[in-house]
Scaffold this motif. Structure first.
Motif, short mmCIF file in Angstrom:
data_model
loop_
_atom_site.label_atom_id
_atom_site.label_comp_id
_atom_site.label_asym_id
_atom_site.label_seq_id
_atom_site.Cartn_x
_atom_site.Cartn_y
_atom_site.Cartn_z
N ASN A 377 -4.07 14.09 -0.17
CA ASN A 377 -4.84 15.02 -1.00
C ASN A 377 -3.94 15.74 -1.99
N GLY A 378 -2.86 15.07 -2.44
CA GLY A 378 -1.94 15.66 -3.38
C GLY A 378 -2.40 15.51 -4.82
N PRO A 379 -1.49 15.68 -5.78
CA PRO A 379 -1.86 15.63 -7.20
C PRO A 379 -2.14 14.21 -7.70
N GLY A 380 -1.67 13.19 -6.99
CA GLY A 380 -1.91 11.81 -7.43
C GLY A 380 -0.95 11.38 -8.53
N ILE A 381 -1.19 10.19 -9.04
CA ILE A 381 -0.36 9.61 -10.11
C ILE A 381 -1.27 9.23 -11.26
N PRO A 382 -0.97 9.64 -12.48
CA PRO A 382 -1.81 9.27 -13.63
C PRO A 382 -1.91 7.75 -13.76
N SER A 383 -3.05 7.30 -14.27
CA SER A 383 -3.29 5.85 -14.37
C SER A 383 -2.26 5.15 -15.24
N GLU A 384 -1.83 5.83 -16.31
CA GLU A 384 -0.86 5.19 -17.21
C GLU A 384 0.52 5.07 -16.60
N MET A 385 0.75 5.73 -15.44
CA MET A 385 2.06 5.67 -14.79
C MET A 385 2.09 4.72 -13.61
N HIS A 386 0.97 4.05 -13.32
CA HIS A 386 0.90 3.20 -12.13
C HIS A 386 1.94 2.08 -12.15
N ILE A 416 9.09 -5.18 -0.96
CA ILE A 416 8.69 -5.72 0.35
C ILE A 416 7.33 -6.40 0.27
N VAL A 417 6.39 -5.81 -0.48
CA VAL A 417 5.06 -6.41 -0.63
C VAL A 417 5.17 -7.77 -1.32
N GLN A 418 5.99 -7.85 -2.35
CA GLN A 418 6.15 -9.13 -3.06
C GLN A 418 6.78 -10.19 -2.16
N ARG A 419 7.74 -9.78 -1.32
CA ARG A 419 8.37 -10.75 -0.42
C ARG A 419 7.36 -11.33 0.55
N HIS A 420 6.32 -10.58 0.86
CA HIS A 420 5.30 -11.04 1.81
C HIS A 420 4.07 -11.62 1.09
N ARG A 421 4.20 -11.89 -0.22
CA ARG A 421 3.13 -12.48 -1.02
C ARG A 421 1.85 -11.64 -0.95
N GLY A 422 2.03 -10.32 -0.95
CA GLY A 422 0.90 -9.40 -0.92
C GLY A 422 0.71 -8.72 -2.26
N THR A 423 -0.20 -7.74 -2.30
CA THR A 423 -0.49 -6.99 -3.52
C THR A 423 -0.48 -5.49 -3.21
N LEU A 424 -0.09 -4.71 -4.21
CA LEU A 424 -0.06 -3.25 -4.08
C LEU A 424 -0.81 -2.66 -5.26
N THR A 425 -1.78 -1.81 -4.98
CA THR A 425 -2.58 -1.17 -6.04
C THR A 425 -2.73 0.31 -5.74
N PHE A 426 -2.94 1.09 -6.82
CA PHE A 426 -3.14 2.54 -6.72
C PHE A 426 -4.59 2.87 -7.07
N HIS A 427 -5.17 3.82 -6.31
CA HIS A 427 -6.55 4.24 -6.56
C HIS A 427 -6.61 5.76 -6.42
N HIS A 428 -7.59 6.34 -7.11
CA HIS A 428 -7.80 7.78 -7.01
C HIS A 428 -8.54 8.10 -5.71
N ASN A 429 -8.06 9.10 -5.03
CA ASN A 429 -8.69 9.53 -3.79
C ASN A 429 -9.63 10.69 -4.08
#
Length: 458
Positions: A377-386, A416-429
């Motif tokens: 529940n913090g300030p989050g990260i702006p979309s342009e900075m993802h 680490i995510v790339q080494r495991h052939r995964g994906t990482l995404t950011f979303h607004h809470n």
């Protein structure tokens, strides 16, 4: 890069096979043309006196049928350099022992029905100006006298038929080797020469223009791999440069402060203050070393229950009094590096705890992936900075370095995510904060027939 349509095979092996087959077909057509073009209208006679015997028989029949007044003119008309005919008397002859050629010619003539009762004498004469011996056939009763050179019958079609196997082999080898040589110079050597020049240039300049993908499929793969290698090395070099700049920039402040404390003395030079600056520098260096070590991590992969692993990490934060809630499924098996994944989840929760007062962690299955979500529940990260925050040594506020961080947390997680052939995404809470979602591929053998079990930690 889109390959253009071509009838020529794309691989080196296929192109070489096509060239060999095409060359063989061309050779067959050429040989067939030669056979048809040089084929005689009548079958060629074998070696020996047969052409002379045929010509002499024809001349004898013609002279017998000619009137007496014209016989001499007919004889001169049928004469040739290799065979002369006259009716006035025998030709001059320097006799030598009779050769088999002359005897055989007389037997051939005598075998004809019209010549069985004729008187035919043969004699072999010495070589004349042409260098060949001659056979004299005298028929005194009919007044026919003939001299013919003793030559071997060599017709061009007969010669071609005798040498045709050698011609076929030679032409086939010539066409195939010539075509393959020209093709290899154009399709293989030229792209390899360009690749060698690019590789030599790359030793001095790590950011040259990408290599053009051309030539057969194998060479295009080599060029594509070279471009990827070049891009990775350039990115690694840029990353190292950025790391050194970040470390130098961040260490400058505590070093300057430490120097001033020592120079000024007094309360500012208290051991606790000095230890704080030293601790800050040590944390910065340990963070950089940890990042470099993680890039070369060779931990073996194991089948791990992702839900149980995330739950254990959340329990550790709960044990030290952090407000972390876990709600998720167990039995989600992934083939992964357990220490690296635990470090990834630990960094995610640690970052969330720094900027939010409450952290919620969730694991669940979606299709063939295990989903890990960490929400705060913090300030989050702006979309342009993802995208920017995933780069090494990137911070939302570049001026903040008092906590000893180098901006490597999300970069380590992303690696680490790339080494495991995964994906990482950011979303607004909702209503505020950040939700980080990581998707890792499930092990198809480890999760078959095992329904997930929901479990919660508060």
């Amino acid at each position: 890069m889109t390959d253009r349509f071509s009838l020529l095979p794309r691989t080196v092996y296929g192109q070489m096979v096509a060239i060999v087959i095409s060359s063989m077909l061309v050779t067959i057509f050429v040989v067939a043309f030669l056979v048809v073009a040089l084929r005689p209208t009548v079958p060629p006679l074998p070696e020996g006196p047969w052409p002379n015997a045929l010509a002499i028989e024809t001349a004898i029949d013609a002279l017998r049928a000619s009137p007496t007044a014209t016989r001499d003119a007919v004889a001169r008309g049928m004469s040739a350099p290799d065979m002369q005919i006259q009716t006035t008397g025998p030709f001059p002859c320097a006799r030598i022992p009779t050769e088999h050629f002359s005897v055989l010619l007389r037997r051939i003539l005598k075998a004809q029905p019209d010549n069985r009762d004729a008187i035919i004498t043969e004699s072999t004469c010495d070589a004349d100006s042409s260098g060949m011996t001659s056979t004299h056939i005298d028929m005194p009763r009919e007044g026919i006298f003939i001299t013919a050179h003793n030559g071997i019958n060599h017709h061009l079609p007969q010669l071609m038929r005798a040498t045709l196997p050698l011609i076929v082999s030679f032409l086939s080898m010539l066409v195939i080797m010539g075509t393959l040589s020209l093709w290899s110079l154009w399709r293989i050597n030229r792209p390899l020469k360009v690749l060698a020049n690019k590789a030599d240039t790359f030793g001095h300049d790590i950011t040259p223009e990408p290599l053009t993908e051309q030539g057969p499929l194998e060479l295009r793969r080599v060029a594509r791999a070279f471009n990827r290698m070049q891009a990775r090395i350039a990115a690694a070099t840029e990353e190292r440069t950025r790391m050194l700049m970040a470390i130098g920039h961040d260490l400058r402040t505590p070093l300057t402060r430490l120097s001033m404390r020592i120079e000024m003395g007094g309360p500012d030079a208290a051991p606790a203050a000095l230890r704080n600056d030293l601790w800050l520098m040590n944390r910065m260096l340990n963070g950089a070393l940890s990042f470099l070590k993680g890039q070369g991590d060779t931990e073996p992969a194991e089948r791990v229950d992702i839900g149980a692993l995330v739950e254990s990490v959340c329990a550790e934060f709960e044990a030290i009094g952090r407000n972390v809630t876990y709600q998720g499924d167990l039995g989600l098996t992934c083939l992964c590096q357990p220490v690296a994944v635990a470090r990834m989840v630990n960094n995610l929760i640690d970052n969330a705890c720094k900027f939010g007062s409450h952290v919620r962690v969730d694991t669940r299955r979606h299709d063939n992936e295990a989903i890990i979500e960490v929400a705060d529940n913090g300030p989050g990260i702006p979309s342009e900075m993802h995208d920017i925050v995933l780069l090494p040594f990137a911070r939302l506020d570049p001026a903040r370095s008092a906590d000893g961080g180098l901006g490597l947390g999300l970069s380590i997680i992303h690696d680490i995510v790339q080494r495991h052939r995964g994906t990482l995404t950011f979303h607004h809470n909702q209503p505020s904060g950040l939700r980080v979602r990581i998707a890792l591929p499930l092990d198809p053998h480890g999760t078959r027939g095992r329904p997930p079990e929901t479990h919660a930690v508060h």
